[in-house]
Design a protein around this motif. Structure first.
Motif, PDB file in Angstrom:
ATOM      1  N   ILE A   2      -9.885   6.290   8.833  1.00 40.18           N
ATOM      2  CA  ILE A   2      -8.502   6.778   8.759  1.00 40.18           C
ATOM      3  C   ILE A   2      -8.391   8.104   9.503  1.00 40.18           C
ATOM      4  O   ILE A   2      -9.286   8.945   9.410  1.00 40.18           O
ATOM      5  N   GLU A  59       0.846  -1.209   0.000  1.00 35.44           N
ATOM      6  CA  GLU A  59       0.000   0.000   0.000  1.00 35.44           C
ATOM      7  C   GLU A  59       0.871   1.245   0.000  1.00 35.44           C
ATOM      8  O   GLU A  59       0.542   2.252  -0.619  1.00 35.44           O
ATOM      9  N   ASP A  60       1.989   1.146   0.742  1.00 42.58           N
ATOM     10  CA  ASP A  60       2.709   2.371   1.130  1.00 42.58           C
ATOM     11  C   ASP A  60       4.016   2.596   0.371  1.00 42.58           C
ATOM     12  O   ASP A  60       4.911   3.265   0.865  1.00 42.58           O
ATOM     13  N   HIS A 115       4.525   9.257   8.216  1.00 46.76           N
ATOM     14  CA  HIS A 115       5.660   9.121   7.280  1.00 46.76           C
ATOM     15  C   HIS A 115       6.914   9.804   7.812  1.00 46.76           C
ATOM     16  O   HIS A 115       7.704  10.349   7.047  1.00 46.76           O
ATOM     17  N   TRP A 120       0.206   4.138  -5.140  1.00 46.07           N
ATOM     18  CA  TRP A 120      -0.166   3.638  -3.814  1.00 46.07           C
ATOM     19  C   TRP A 120      -1.106   2.441  -3.962  1.00 46.07           C
ATOM     20  O   TRP A 120      -1.699   2.243  -5.018  1.00 46.07           O
ATOM     21  N   ASP A 137      -6.565   5.038  -1.129  1.00 43.83           N
ATOM     22  CA  ASP A 137      -6.225   4.013  -0.140  1.00 43.83           C
ATOM     23  C   ASP A 137      -6.823   2.691  -0.635  1.00 43.83           C
ATOM     24  O   ASP A 137      -7.505   2.661  -1.662  1.00 43.83           O
TER      25      ASP A 137
HETATM   26  C1  AHN Z   1      -1.845   9.223  -0.225  1.00 42.40           C
HETATM   27  O1  AHN Z   1      -1.126   9.883   0.462  1.00 42.40           O
HETATM   28  C2  AHN Z   1      -2.085   9.494  -1.656  1.00 42.40           C
HETATM   29  N1  AHN Z   1      -2.485   8.198   0.254  1.00 42.40           N
HETATM   30  C3  AHN Z   1      -2.311   7.876   1.621  1.00 42.40           C
HETATM   31  C4  AHN Z   1      -2.725   6.538   1.924  1.00 42.40           C
HETATM   32  C5  AHN Z   1      -1.887   6.041   2.990  1.00 42.40           C
HETATM   33  C6  AHN Z   1      -0.538   6.161   3.076  1.00 42.40           C
HETATM   34  N2  AHN Z   1      -2.290   5.410   4.032  1.00 42.40           N
HETATM   35  C7  AHN Z   1      -1.269   5.117   4.767  1.00 42.40           C
HETATM   36  N3  AHN Z   1      -0.181   5.574   4.204  1.00 42.40           N
END
Ligand code: AHN
Ligand code: ZN
Length: 342
Positions: free
Chosen positions: A298, A188-189, A313, A207, A281
């Motif tokens: 989220i 995903e990341d 991040h 992503w 996501d």
């Molecule tokens: C974006 O930043 C484009 N999507 C975030 C989705 C995500 C990243 N979820 C966890 N890390």
């Protein structure tokens, strides 16, 4: 304290659910959610298990102990094996869907979607999901020297999986009326590094690669579910879960069901009625490709640089940012929802 009192308290806990009749103050929700097709069901009593937040916390810690779960790393492989064996130990039929996926930068990721089917013989199903990989780079870190360092991903990756492992444990003890599938998506990341955003091309999708592959190649031909719930970044203290844009577009009545349930369960502080942006996501592919209404729970934090929280991040996304109280709010809400589905 006498035993009668204890018995009453215990019963209240067990019979807490989200099928109470409409008209409670918790129904006073934002119009967009309130006006959905979801109607209140009769208040029949349902046994809903108690979500153990300490257990969920320990499941987050166990993942972090493997180190960053970056695809192709040793920690990723070892954690994947751990997740698969945990789910199997809770009685699920588990499949690892292995696939090589080429990331935006040419890296070939040995990706692994981990799929746990509870009561696979049942036709009516609910999908619960989270991503289990972690970001290869702390590209939002305030210190430029840290921006190519992998992160613990306690919250981003670990928290959703930790809550779902606790739900899996509960499913092993108490069966639900519907079949449940828990999917841990990979890759995903691995989205484009912030230093390279200027190179982005229109419409690129960097992503949520594992969930895209699964949606195009589900583990069961013609797979369907009544709805899906994605848990992502759900562990920080005082989190706020906003009304994410794609969830509202594709699955408004499921948002109403879950947010109403959270309110009735006493978690309205976490489940905010303010609108969030549209977030690319894992739920997006489930909605777009399979047409299964799937929502994303989220964290949103409009005061932080990237909208997900100050640690997001960065190398600070570690156990210091995990609060069992937040895991409880989300985990108990999800249990209340799924045990009330008939
Ligand atoms: C974006 O930043 C484009 N999507 C975030 C989705 C995500 C990243 N979820 C966890 N890390
Ligand atoms: Zn992330």
């Amino acid at each position: 304290m006498n035993s009668c009192f204890l018995t009453i308290m215990f019963s209240l806990l067990l019979f807490a659910g989200c099928s109470s009749p409409s008209g409670s103050k918790a129904d006073a929700v934002k119009n967009s959610v309130q006006n959905s097709a979801e109607v209140a069901k009769p208040a029949d009593k349902v046994n809903v298990p108690v979500f153990n937040a300490d257990s969920a916390y320990n499941f987050v810690e166990a993942q972090v102990a493997f180190g960053p779960r970056v695809p192709n790393s040793n920690g990723h492989k070892a954690c994947g094996d751990y997740l698969e064996s945990k789910l199997a130990s809770y009685g699920a039929t588990v499949i690892s869907q292995n696939v090589d996926i080429t990331a935006y930068n040419g890296d070939v990721l040995k990706a692994r979607n981990i799929i746990a089917q509870f009561q696979p013989e049942k036709g009516e199903r609910i999908l619960l999901c989270a991503h289990w990989d972690t970001r290869p780079w702390a590209d939002s870190d305030p210190d430029p020297d840290m921006r190519y360092t992998p992160i613990d991903g306690a919250n981003d990756g670990g928290s959703g999986v930790g809550a779902l492992l606790e739900i899996a444990r509960q499913l092993s003890l108490n069966p639900t009326e519907l079949g449940i599938d828990i999917i841990f998506f990979d890759a995903e990341d691995y989205g484009r590094h912030a230093d390279e955003w200027r190179d982005a091309v229109e419409g690129e999708e960097t992503w949520a690669l594992g969930s895209k592959h699964w949606a195009q190649n589900p583990h069961v031909k013609g797979y369907n579910a009544r709805f899906g719930i994605l848990l992502d970044i759900i562990g920080a203290p005082n989190s706020k879960f906003c009304l994410e844009g794609y969830s509202m577009y594709y699955a408004r009545n499921i948002m109403a069901k879950v947010w109403n349930c959270a309110n009735r369960s006493g978690y309205s502080e976490y489940f905010s009625m303010s609108e969030g942006g549209m977030i690319t996501d894992d739920h997006l592919h489930v909605n777009r490709i399979l047409g299964i209404p799937c929502i994303d729970i989220i964290n949103c934090d409009v005061t932080s640089p990237n909208g997900f929280g100050p640690y997001h991040h960065t190398i600070k996304d570690n156990m210091d940012w995990i609060d069992a109280k937040t895991l409880k709010a989300v985990g108990q809400t999800v249990l209340n929802v799924i045990y009330n589905e008939k």
